[in-house]
Design a protein around this motif. Structure first.
Motif, PDB file in Angstrom:
ATOM      1  N   GLU A 223      21.243  -5.415 -35.698  1.00  0.00           N
ATOM      2  CA  GLU A 223      20.988  -6.686 -36.371  1.00  0.00           C
ATOM      3  C   GLU A 223      21.899  -6.907 -37.572  1.00  0.00           C
ATOM      4  O   GLU A 223      22.227  -8.045 -37.905  1.00  0.00           O
ATOM      5  N   TRP A 226      25.049  -9.213 -37.280  1.00  0.00           N
ATOM      6  CA  TRP A 226      24.704 -10.623 -37.102  1.00  0.00           C
ATOM      7  C   TRP A 226      24.094 -11.196 -38.373  1.00  0.00           C
ATOM      8  O   TRP A 226      24.314 -12.371 -38.697  1.00  0.00           O
ATOM      9  N   SER A 246      24.146 -17.996 -27.238  1.00  0.00           N
ATOM     10  CA  SER A 246      24.819 -16.698 -27.251  1.00  0.00           C
ATOM     11  C   SER A 246      24.776 -16.086 -25.870  1.00  0.00           C
ATOM     12  O   SER A 246      24.104 -16.590 -24.955  1.00  0.00           O
ATOM     13  N   LEU A 252      21.624  -9.659 -31.864  1.00  0.00           N
ATOM     14  CA  LEU A 252      21.271 -11.046 -32.187  1.00  0.00           C
ATOM     15  C   LEU A 252      19.849 -11.359 -31.734  1.00  0.00           C
ATOM     16  O   LEU A 252      19.095 -12.033 -32.443  1.00  0.00           O
TER      17      LEU A 252
END
Length: 441
Positions: A223, A226, A246, A252
């Motif tokens: 994470e 992102w 995405s 993400l």
């Protein structure tokens, strides 16, 4: 909002990237209008009690060749400091004029060439040598003392310096632009010198096509990378997000599930098709295994076309009800049960763009951006560190935002915003300003 992401904090910075470009051009205009009397005022103390203090001669390279330029010096009687007159056409401390700096940088960016070939073209133009002799049949070979020695390392240094300027404009870079809240994200794996792998992450507004400043990270499975991407976009001017397109990267997905849980996630349709390719090939092979060898090729083609049409009816549906009906038809097909099962797992995520709340959200991740990016950075081999790669990515993002898309249609492609820049679509048209002005080249 958890973790401070997309929370409006301080007041917007009045100097966004277009304002910076306009201020730089204005400073050059002011410099060009200076007269001899204006130079009598000392730029260090502001007094006009100065005297001329001799001259010195420089020999900078211009696009048409080398020139001799005489620079006047002055001495201030008040602060006892000396200073030289400046010109908007010259870059202080450089052997090359400003037009050479701009031409070389733009040749690498817009011409999509390598550093070595870009430097070769610049040398040929400046010194009337090398490839210039191919263009002019009867041109004599220049004398060795008059040759230009512009090198790829010089061009690389200029580009890296422009990248540093771009990095210095991150805060408030896109303040004042229209934010649709519908964005697309994607990553590109790049190999640096020594075999080191890095990922360039980018975030794009799906409505205007505006690129927010990218980041370079080690991977996209966690994470943290992102979070850094969204944090940098927020610092540049992104104030809200409603939907994200995405390819389904795990990092993400985790961020959207735990932190940005209020954001709708649209799965890239292109990647869904790619994930279905294996099962589609298996189903075609199973359905034609008993067909005679002579007719097998035609049978496989027809069966693949039939299954592809059924999948298209699901993913290209104009509403959820229509998609459910098409899914039932595929499930009833003798070879479509497994395909229907795989599609059903991502059906809701594939149809997010149909929601009225997410109007303008793209169906596919912004992979089209990487086509030009790969050509300019040579897949990262010209960058020996993460910092240099990131500066090159920031430079490329500004170039893309300031450059209008192609007006004419191609045989298999038409542009969404023909002849317009992303900044213009976002409500801050640059006009005659360019990314070179924004980078103060």
């Amino acid at each position: 909002v958890p973790s401070g992401l997309l929370r409006r904090q301080e007041a917007p910075n009045p100097m966004n990237i277009v304002d910076r470009a306009a201020a730089f051009v204005h400073s050059l205009e002011v410099l060009s209008r200076k007269k001899a009397w204006d130079w009598r005022c000392c730029p260090k103390c502001g007094q006009d009690d100065t005297t001329r203090y001799g001259t010195y001669t420089v020999h900078p390279w211009f696009l048409e060749g080398r020139r001799e330029v005489v620079i006047q010096r002055h001495n201030c009687r008040v602060c006892r400091k000396t200073y030289s007159e400046a010109s908007p056409y010259l870059v202080r401390g450089s052997w090359y004029a400003r037009e050479v700096h701009r031409y070389s940088s733009d040749l690498w960016q817009h011409g999509r060439t390598s550093l070595r070939r870009g430097a070769e073209f610049v040398r040929s133009l400046l010194g009337h040598q090398e490839r210039w002799l191919f263009w002019h049949v009867f041109e004599p070979k220049p004398d060795a003392t008059k040759k230009c020695h512009f090198s790829p390392s010089t061009l690389h240094r200029w580009l890296d310096r422009a990248g540093k300027v771009a990095k210095g404009t991150l805060k408030g870079q896109l303040d004042g632009v229209k934010v649709s809240g519908e964005v697309g994200v994607d990553g590109l794996w790049v190999r640096l010198r020594g075999g080191t792998k890095r990922v360039v992450l980018v975030l794009v507004d799906s409505v205007s096509g505006l690129i927010y400043p990218p980041v370079v990270v080690e991977g996209e499975e966690d994470e943290a990378p992102w979070r850094r991407l969204f944090g940098r976009a927020q610092r540049a001017g992104l104030s809200r997000v409603r939907g994200v397109t995405s390819d389904g990267a795990s990092g993400l997905v985790g961020l959207l599930g735990r932190t940005l849980y209020y954001v709708n996630h649209q799965r890239c349709v292109f990647h869904i098709w790619r994930n279905l390719s294996g099962e589609l090939a298996r189903a075609v092979a199973e359905g034609t295994k008993d067909v005679a060898r002579d007719a097998a090729r035609e049978a496989r083609r027809g069966l693949r076309k039939e299954l592809t049409r059924l999948v298209h009816q699901i993913l290209d549906a104009r509403g959820e009800v229509e998609a459910e009906r098409a899914l039932a038809v595929l499930r009833a097909h003798q070879l479509g049960a497994r395909l229907a099962e795989l599609i059903e797992e991502n059906l809701d995520a594939a149809l997010v763009h149909l929601s009225r709340y997410n109007q303008g959200l793209a169906r596919a991740a912004p992979e089209w951006l990487w086509r030009d990016f790969r050509l300019r950075v040579s897949r990262g081999r010209n960058h020996g560190s993460d910092e240099r790669l990131e500066r090159a990515a920031l430079l490329w993002a500004l170039y893309t935002n300031f450059t209008p898309t192609q007006e004419r249609k191609e045989k298999k492609r038409k542009y969404k915003r023909p002849g317009k820049t992303s900044l213009e679509m976002a409500g801050v048209p640059p006009g005659s300003l360019s990314y070179l002005d924004a980078l103060m080249v």
